[in-house]
Motif scaffolding. Sequence first.
Motif, short mmCIF file in Angstrom:
data_model
loop_
_atom_site.label_atom_id
_atom_site.label_comp_id
_atom_site.label_asym_id
_atom_site.label_seq_id
_atom_site.Cartn_x
_atom_site.Cartn_y
_atom_site.Cartn_z
N ARG A 17 -32.58 22.31 59.28
CA ARG A 17 -32.01 22.16 60.62
C ARG A 17 -32.51 23.23 61.58
NH1 ARG A 17 -28.31 18.20 60.75
NH2 ARG A 17 -27.28 17.60 58.83
N GLU A 18 -33.09 24.29 61.06
CA GLU A 18 -33.69 25.33 61.90
C GLU A 18 -35.17 24.99 62.10
OE1 GLU A 18 -32.14 27.90 63.36
OE2 GLU A 18 -30.29 27.07 62.55
N PRO A 19 -35.70 25.15 63.31
CA PRO A 19 -37.08 24.72 63.57
C PRO A 19 -38.17 25.69 63.10
CG PRO A 19 -36.10 25.59 65.57
CD PRO A 19 -35.01 25.58 64.52
N GLN A 20 -37.81 26.83 62.52
CA GLN A 20 -38.83 27.83 62.20
C GLN A 20 -39.72 27.45 61.03
OE1 GLN A 20 -35.61 28.61 62.74
NE2 GLN A 20 -35.76 29.73 64.64
N GLY A 22 -41.36 24.47 58.29
CA GLY A 22 -41.61 23.08 57.98
C GLY A 22 -41.20 22.80 56.54
N VAL A 23 -41.35 21.57 56.12
CA VAL A 23 -40.92 21.22 54.77
C VAL A 23 -41.72 21.95 53.69
CG1 VAL A 23 -39.88 19.01 55.36
CG2 VAL A 23 -42.29 19.10 54.80
N ASN A 24 -43.00 22.20 53.94
CA ASN A 24 -43.78 22.96 52.96
C ASN A 24 -43.21 24.37 52.79
OD1 ASN A 24 -45.68 20.97 52.29
ND2 ASN A 24 -46.92 21.48 54.07
N GLY A 25 -42.91 25.01 53.89
CA GLY A 25 -42.36 26.35 53.85
C GLY A 25 -40.99 26.40 53.20
N ILE A 26 -40.16 25.42 53.49
CA ILE A 26 -38.84 25.37 52.88
C ILE A 26 -38.96 25.18 51.38
CG2 ILE A 26 -36.67 24.07 52.74
CD1 ILE A 26 -37.13 23.36 55.74
N ALA A 27 -39.79 24.23 50.97
CA ALA A 27 -39.97 23.98 49.53
C ALA A 27 -40.49 25.22 48.82
CB ALA A 27 -40.92 22.79 49.33
N GLN A 28 -41.46 25.89 49.42
CA GLN A 28 -41.99 27.11 48.81
C GLN A 28 -40.92 28.19 48.72
OE1 GLN A 28 -45.38 28.11 51.21
NE2 GLN A 28 -46.75 26.76 50.07
N ARG A 29 -40.18 28.37 49.77
CA ARG A 29 -39.15 29.40 49.80
C ARG A 29 -38.08 29.16 48.73
NH1 ARG A 29 -36.72 31.75 55.24
NH2 ARG A 29 -38.79 32.64 55.17
N ARG A 52 -42.12 17.18 62.53
CA ARG A 52 -41.31 18.29 63.01
C ARG A 52 -42.25 19.29 63.67
NH1 ARG A 52 -38.17 21.13 58.90
NH2 ARG A 52 -37.22 22.01 60.73
N LYS A 53 -41.70 20.08 64.54
CA LYS A 53 -42.48 21.13 65.21
C LYS A 53 -41.78 22.46 65.00
CE LYS A 53 -44.18 18.04 68.77
NZ LYS A 53 -45.59 18.04 68.53
N VAL A 54 -42.60 23.49 64.78
CA VAL A 54 -42.03 24.83 64.67
C VAL A 54 -41.79 25.37 66.07
CG1 VAL A 54 -43.04 25.38 62.42
CG2 VAL A 54 -44.33 25.85 64.47
N ALA A 55 -41.09 26.47 66.15
CA ALA A 55 -40.71 27.03 67.44
C ALA A 55 -41.92 27.32 68.33
CB ALA A 55 -39.91 28.32 67.23
N ALA A 56 -43.05 27.68 67.73
CA ALA A 56 -44.23 28.00 68.51
C ALA A 56 -44.90 26.74 69.08
CB ALA A 56 -45.24 28.76 67.64
N GLY A 57 -44.44 25.57 68.65
CA GLY A 57 -44.98 24.33 69.18
C GLY A 57 -46.12 23.73 68.37
N THR A 58 -46.35 24.25 67.18
CA THR A 58 -47.41 23.73 66.34
C THR A 58 -46.85 22.62 65.45
OG1 THR A 58 -48.19 26.01 66.20
CG2 THR A 58 -49.24 24.42 64.75
N ALA A 59 -47.50 21.48 65.44
CA ALA A 59 -47.04 20.38 64.59
C ALA A 59 -47.24 20.75 63.13
CB ALA A 59 -47.80 19.11 64.92
#
Length: 61
Positions: A17-20, A22-29, A52-59
């Motif tokens: 639910r937080e935009p910081q 992506g799914v790859n990062g969440i899964a790794q974390r 989804r887009k991260v806060a910096a605007g990168t897809a």
Amino acid sequence: MRTQAERTAIIAEMLYREPQLGVNGIAQRLHISKVTLYKYLRHRNVVIHAHRKVAAGTAID
């Protein structure tokens, strides 16, 4: 008492639910696969977005 999987699913939902991240990062974390992440999100009735887009605007993902 909650199981480890239930606790991980709750954390996965909070991170999704937080935009910081992506799914790859969440899964790794969380040290889970993307497939497991999506299963946890569906179990928690989270609406899964196609892109989804991260806060910096990168897809991502």
